[in-house]
Design a protein around this motif. Structure first.
Motif, PDB file in Angstrom:
ATOM      1  N   CYS A 383      56.989  23.120  75.423  1.00  0.00           N
ATOM      2  CA  CYS A 383      57.769  24.149  74.722  1.00  0.00           C
ATOM      3  C   CYS A 383      57.935  25.455  75.511  1.00  0.00           C
ATOM      4  O   CYS A 383      58.753  26.282  75.139  1.00  0.00           O
ATOM      5  CB  CYS A 383      57.138  24.467  73.372  1.00  0.00           C
ATOM      6  SG  CYS A 383      57.126  23.068  72.253  1.00  0.00           S
ATOM      7  N   HIS A 384      57.108  25.654  76.525  1.00  0.00           N
ATOM      8  CA  HIS A 384      57.187  26.933  77.247  1.00  0.00           C
ATOM      9  C   HIS A 384      57.459  26.705  78.726  1.00  0.00           C
ATOM     10  O   HIS A 384      56.797  25.901  79.371  1.00  0.00           O
ATOM     11  CB  HIS A 384      55.881  27.715  77.093  1.00  0.00           C
ATOM     12  CG  HIS A 384      55.568  28.086  75.673  1.00  0.00           C
ATOM     13  ND1 HIS A 384      56.186  29.128  75.015  1.00  0.00           N
ATOM     14  CD2 HIS A 384      54.713  27.543  74.777  1.00  0.00           C
ATOM     15  CE1 HIS A 384      55.712  29.215  73.773  1.00  0.00           C
ATOM     16  NE2 HIS A 384      54.817  28.248  73.602  1.00  0.00           N
ATOM     17  N   VAL A 391      61.501  26.122  73.794  1.00  0.00           N
ATOM     18  CA  VAL A 391      61.323  26.145  72.343  1.00  0.00           C
ATOM     19  C   VAL A 391      60.731  27.505  71.970  1.00  0.00           C
ATOM     20  O   VAL A 391      61.201  28.202  71.092  1.00  0.00           O
ATOM     21  CB  VAL A 391      60.408  25.006  71.866  1.00  0.00           C
ATOM     22  CG1 VAL A 391      60.122  25.147  70.380  1.00  0.00           C
ATOM     23  CG2 VAL A 391      61.054  23.671  72.159  1.00  0.00           C
ATOM     24  N   TYR A 423      62.741  31.788  66.035  1.00  0.00           N
ATOM     25  CA  TYR A 423      61.970  30.764  66.742  1.00  0.00           C
ATOM     26  C   TYR A 423      61.244  29.901  65.714  1.00  0.00           C
ATOM     27  O   TYR A 423      60.852  30.390  64.666  1.00  0.00           O
ATOM     28  CB  TYR A 423      60.906  31.415  67.646  1.00  0.00           C
ATOM     29  CG  TYR A 423      61.443  31.992  68.924  1.00  0.00           C
ATOM     30  CD1 TYR A 423      62.372  33.021  68.904  1.00  0.00           C
ATOM     31  CD2 TYR A 423      60.994  31.512  70.145  1.00  0.00           C
ATOM     32  CE1 TYR A 423      62.853  33.559  70.084  1.00  0.00           C
ATOM     33  CE2 TYR A 423      61.461  32.048  71.332  1.00  0.00           C
ATOM     34  CZ  TYR A 423      62.399  33.069  71.301  1.00  0.00           C
ATOM     35  OH  TYR A 423      62.869  33.597  72.460  1.00  0.00           O
ATOM     36  N   MET A 426      54.990  27.973  65.808  1.00  0.00           N
ATOM     37  CA  MET A 426      54.169  27.287  66.817  1.00  0.00           C
ATOM     38  C   MET A 426      52.971  26.643  66.125  1.00  0.00           C
ATOM     39  O   MET A 426      52.374  27.238  65.237  1.00  0.00           O
ATOM     40  CB  MET A 426      53.693  28.318  67.829  1.00  0.00           C
ATOM     41  CG  MET A 426      52.666  27.786  68.806  1.00  0.00           C
ATOM     42  SD  MET A 426      52.313  28.993  70.097  1.00  0.00           S
ATOM     43  CE  MET A 426      50.696  28.424  70.628  1.00  0.00           C
TER      44      MET A 426
ATOM     45  N   MET B 203      63.829  22.100  66.390  1.00  0.00           N
ATOM     46  CA  MET B 203      62.843  22.653  67.310  1.00  0.00           C
ATOM     47  C   MET B 203      63.491  23.596  68.304  1.00  0.00           C
ATOM     48  O   MET B 203      62.934  24.630  68.665  1.00  0.00           O
ATOM     49  CB  MET B 203      62.130  21.515  68.038  1.00  0.00           C
ATOM     50  CG  MET B 203      60.921  21.982  68.786  1.00  0.00           C
ATOM     51  SD  MET B 203      59.980  20.597  69.423  1.00  0.00           S
ATOM     52  CE  MET B 203      60.921  20.180  70.863  1.00  0.00           C
ATOM     53  N   TYR B 204      64.712  23.275  68.748  1.00  0.00           N
ATOM     54  CA  TYR B 204      65.381  24.116  69.743  1.00  0.00           C
ATOM     55  C   TYR B 204      66.233  25.194  69.096  1.00  0.00           C
ATOM     56  O   TYR B 204      67.168  25.684  69.700  1.00  0.00           O
ATOM     57  CB  TYR B 204      66.223  23.254  70.690  1.00  0.00           C
ATOM     58  CG  TYR B 204      65.389  22.361  71.577  1.00  0.00           C
ATOM     59  CD1 TYR B 204      64.491  22.926  72.489  1.00  0.00           C
ATOM     60  CD2 TYR B 204      65.475  20.987  71.510  1.00  0.00           C
ATOM     61  CE1 TYR B 204      63.704  22.127  73.300  1.00  0.00           C
ATOM     62  CE2 TYR B 204      64.696  20.177  72.315  1.00  0.00           C
ATOM     63  CZ  TYR B 204      63.810  20.748  73.210  1.00  0.00           C
ATOM     64  OH  TYR B 204      63.034  19.962  74.002  1.00  0.00           O
ATOM     65  N   SER B 215      64.999  18.786  79.075  1.00  0.00           N
ATOM     66  CA  SER B 215      63.951  19.426  78.263  1.00  0.00           C
ATOM     67  C   SER B 215      63.296  18.422  77.333  1.00  0.00           C
ATOM     68  O   SER B 215      62.077  18.388  77.196  1.00  0.00           O
ATOM     69  CB  SER B 215      64.525  20.541  77.394  1.00  0.00           C
ATOM     70  OG  SER B 215      65.178  21.472  78.179  1.00  0.00           O
ATOM     71  N   TYR B 219      59.485  17.137  77.273  1.00  0.00           N
ATOM     72  CA  TYR B 219      58.689  17.417  76.075  1.00  0.00           C
ATOM     73  C   TYR B 219      57.919  16.176  75.614  1.00  0.00           C
ATOM     74  O   TYR B 219      56.754  16.254  75.230  1.00  0.00           O
ATOM     75  CB  TYR B 219      59.636  17.900  74.976  1.00  0.00           C
ATOM     76  CG  TYR B 219      59.028  17.983  73.607  1.00  0.00           C
ATOM     77  CD1 TYR B 219      58.194  19.057  73.271  1.00  0.00           C
ATOM     78  CD2 TYR B 219      59.294  17.017  72.643  1.00  0.00           C
ATOM     79  CE1 TYR B 219      57.635  19.139  72.016  1.00  0.00           C
ATOM     80  CE2 TYR B 219      58.735  17.092  71.381  1.00  0.00           C
ATOM     81  CZ  TYR B 219      57.912  18.152  71.073  1.00  0.00           C
ATOM     82  OH  TYR B 219      57.359  18.230  69.828  1.00  0.00           O
TER      83      TYR B 219
END
Lengths: 449, 281
Positions: A383-384, A391, A423, A426, B203-204, B215, B219
């Protein structure tokens, strides 16, 4: 040419690998459980289907002759009871066949997907309809068409559901057909489904006939206060007649069932068991015939013998069914065993290889920051990214926010809040990361360049 | 027991005459029943909650609904509290103010008690994840033990049913479709409920922008570390890329994946009877 055909056949036979676990009980015990519990289940299914057919017939006849309406009412009261027992008794055979023939049964179920699942709503609707029919006898007294229609719908569903079961139990025997089948209706057309279905329907009528004989003859049944004109003898005779006619028809359908069975499971052991079963039914049928021809005093004479003989016949037929299944799948199960073992061998080698690779990896001496990078790649990189938003926000942004503040960064990783409305949330990593890993990770994040 | 008691009381208040002897006695019995079981049920819920393994308790937020529910972590406790609390109140009322209880009062605890039951069912179903048989079989029905083979060779090579067992530049979408069927389709649809397109888009950012294949492929291999309810992706890198390509294809075309009950199956040539017999000659 025949050789090519054989190869073509082999190419459409899938060999899945099985779950490499031993059976929870010895196989013979599971087979006995399957055969016996299935016969018990089937007995009550027969009474449910046969009973509802008989009720429908009797109620229609009752439009002209009130006496038959009473008979319909009496049989209707047994349908819901037999249905409940049928359902409960269905669990043991269902579990047994799942355990014994896991890949075969599941494959067939998947191939007929929606229709297999439809069993549940169909059964639910049919059951509720039988209750509705049973408890609206007086309310709908003057609306017989509606009342009979309720039962007719339930009967139609009852007649359809066994087709779903038969289709699946038939399909599971023929892995070589699995790739040719497209859904329920194409599986339905495989040979043997319909002959077996008719066999089942007439068995239902036959058994319901015997049931009627017993039910009407019970000593504590207040027959005379219920029926104004029918006598016990008359109804017992009707029961016997139904049972006898059903049995005679079985003798016509039985050979068709046997002949339409695909030859691969047709061994002498099967023919032998089926013929013995059929021959035991013959004296029972003779006794029923004598009962019908006789009078009031003799109709009960051989009833117990008839029941015992018919039970033996049914046990032979049920065993025959299992013998065919076992014959038909014997070769394929051998292939599946081979495949399963082969995969276990592949697995052994793969495990050894991966252990070796891991050993090499850990012997390489990683520096603290490199260890942090490894943690980051495993848990965060999905995600980063270092520079851009994927994400979540980029790592460099984290480094700026938490500069010199290792504690808060670790707190956030363990139990993140939500600061940015655009966002996604998390997930927390408290249970996945050790303090050592957290230290390595925060060092990596805060020193990223 | 709690639900049976409260539902029973509901039926009593509907089917008996208000104020009759029968009604008073029956409601009192039902009340005693409720007062007996409410604390036991509460204790049971507490023990159950505590007994759940740590990793599974961490999954609780997802068990309740989706991952964005994590701030509602305590919701379950409130549901248990409300379910048991309302029933207790009705139980006490039933003993001291028996005549007050009418169907429209009793329906409230009936609904909360059933919600409490349903909530627990949902949680119970979910906390097994990522397994369907703990530590043995993942919810995609692949065995944990077998993963080492799949990661090395890919899932397609060993799949019984697939139209592709070797990924090339040209068959990525088709290959990805097969990977999807094997690894994802037990829980995710292509376009419907909990669809794979929807979960990635959410999620995006949830704005319907074209998904990025690289991506998504990056993932997948690590997704289980963050999303602990997901089984690890079973395949190799090529398969992750093919799957990502297929997911993007689903998003762009709106194509729908039909089940085997519509389309039938294709057998992997590696796994036919003929292949097996040739290998073991």
């Amino acid at each position: 040419m025949i050789h090519n055909l054989l190869i073509a056949l082999q190419n459409v036979t899938p060999v899945p690998k099985d779950i490499p676990l031993p059976l929870p009980l010895s196989e013979w015990l599971l087979v006995v459980l399957l055969v016996v519990s299935f016969l018990v289940h089937l007995l009550f299914v027969n009474l449910m289907v046969g009973g509802s057919l008989l009720t429908l017939w009797s109620q229609i006849k009752g439009l002209k002759n009130k006496e038959y309406d009473i008979l319909a009412h009496e049989i209707a009261a047994t349908i819901t009871v037999n249905k409940s027992i049928a359902v409960v008794m269905g669990i043991a055979p269902l579990l047994s066949i799942n355990v014994l023939y896991t890949i075969y049964f599941y494959s067939a179920n998947a191939l007929t997907g929606l229709m297999w699942l439809a069993v549940i709503p169909l059964v639910t609707v049919a059951f509720l309809l039988t209750y509705l029919h049973k408890y609206t006898w007086e309310t709908l007294e003057n609306h017989k068409a509606i009342h009979i229609s309720i039962l007719a719908v339930a009967v139609a569903i009852f007649l359809f559901i066994p087709l779903i079961f038969l289709t699946n139990i038939n399909l599971m025997l023929f892995p070589e057909k699995w790739s040719l089948v497209k859904g329920f209706f194409s599986a339905l057309t495989l040979p043997n489904v319909f002959p077996r279905y008719l066999h089942f329907i007439f068995a239902s009528l036959s058994i319901t006939g015997l049931f009627l004989h017993w039910y009407m003859g019970r000593k504590n049944y207040p027959f005379e206060t219920i029926f104004p004109t029918f006598t016990r003898y008359e109804l017992k005779k009707k029961g016997y007649s139904l049972a006898l006619v059903g049995s005679v028809i079985q003798f016509l359908i039985g050979p068709i069932v046997l002949l339409t069975l695909p030859s691969k499971g047709l061994g002498w052991n099967l023919v032998f068991v089926i013929l013995i079963g059929a021959s035991i039914a013959l004296p029972a049928m003779w006794m029923m015939w004598k009962g019908i021809k006789g009078d009031e005093t003799t109709i009960d004479k051989d009833f117990k013998k008839v029941l015992i003989l018919m039970t033996i016949t049914v046990v032979f037929m049920g065993s025959g069914r299992q013998i065919y299944r076992s014959n038909a799948l014997e070769k394929h199960r051998e292939l599946v065993r081979l495949k399963t073992n082969e995969f276990q061998e592949i697995k052994k080698i793969a495990i050894a290889k991966s252990k070796e690779a891991k050993a090499n990896e850990s012997s390489a001496n990683l520096s603290g920051a490199d260890k942090g990078k490894a943690v980051f790649n495993q848990f965060c990189a999905a995600c980063h990214k270092p520079d851009v938003k994927l994400v979540g926000p980029p790592v460099k942004e984290m480094a700026t926010i938490y500069k010199g503040n290792k504690g808060d960064l670790q707190k956030w990783i363990k139990n993140p809040g939500k600061k940015r409305p655009d966002y996604p949330q998390m997930p927390g990593f408290e249970s996945q990361l050790s303090q050592e890993q957290l230290d390595q990770l925060s060092k990596y994040i805060l020193t990223i360049k | 027991m709690l639900v049976a008691g409260i539902f029973g009381m509901f039926l009593i208040t509907i089917f008996t005459k208000s104020g009759s002897e029968l009604r008073l006695n029956a409601v009192k019995y039902a009340s005693k029943w409720l007062l007996l079981w409410a604390p036991i049920s509460m204790m049971g819920a507490f023990i159950y909650y505590k007994a759940m393994p740590d990793a599974m308790t961490a999954n609780m937020s997802t068990a309740v609904g989706t991952i964005s529910f994590s701030q509602y972590y305590d919701l379950l406790k409130y549901f248990v509290g409300a379910g048991v609390g309302f029933t207790l109140i009705v139980g006490i009322l039933g003993i001291y103010k028996t005549k007050v209880l009418k169907p429209y009062i009793v329906i409230v605890p009936v609904i909360t008690a059933i919600a409490y039951l349903g909530f627990f069912e949902r949680v119970r179903e979910f906390i097994r994840k990522p397994y369907v048989i703990g530590q043995y079989m993942y919810s995609n029905l692949l065995l944990e033990d077998d993963y080492v083979v799949y990661k090395q060779d890919g899932v397609l090579k060993h799949a019984t049913y697939t139209t592709v067992n070797e990924i090339t530049e040209d068959n990525k979408v088709e290959a990805g479709k097969n990977v999807f069927v094997i690894a994802c389709s037990r829980c995710h649809t292509s376009q419907g409920v909990n669809s794979v397109v929807y979960v990635f888009d959410r999620m995006y950012g949830g704005n319907g922008k074209p998904l990025d294949i690289a991506s998504m492929a990056a993932y997948m291999p690590n997704m289980h570390s963050g999303r602990t309810f997901m089984p690890e992706f079973p395949g190799n890198e090529k398969e992750a890329e093919a799957l990502a390509t297929y997911i993007k294809y689903l998003q762009q075309t709106g194509d729908v994946l039909e089940g085997v009950q519509e389309e039938g199956i294709s057998i992997n040539p590696n796994n036919t009877a003929a292949a097996l017999i040739n290998k073991n000659k």
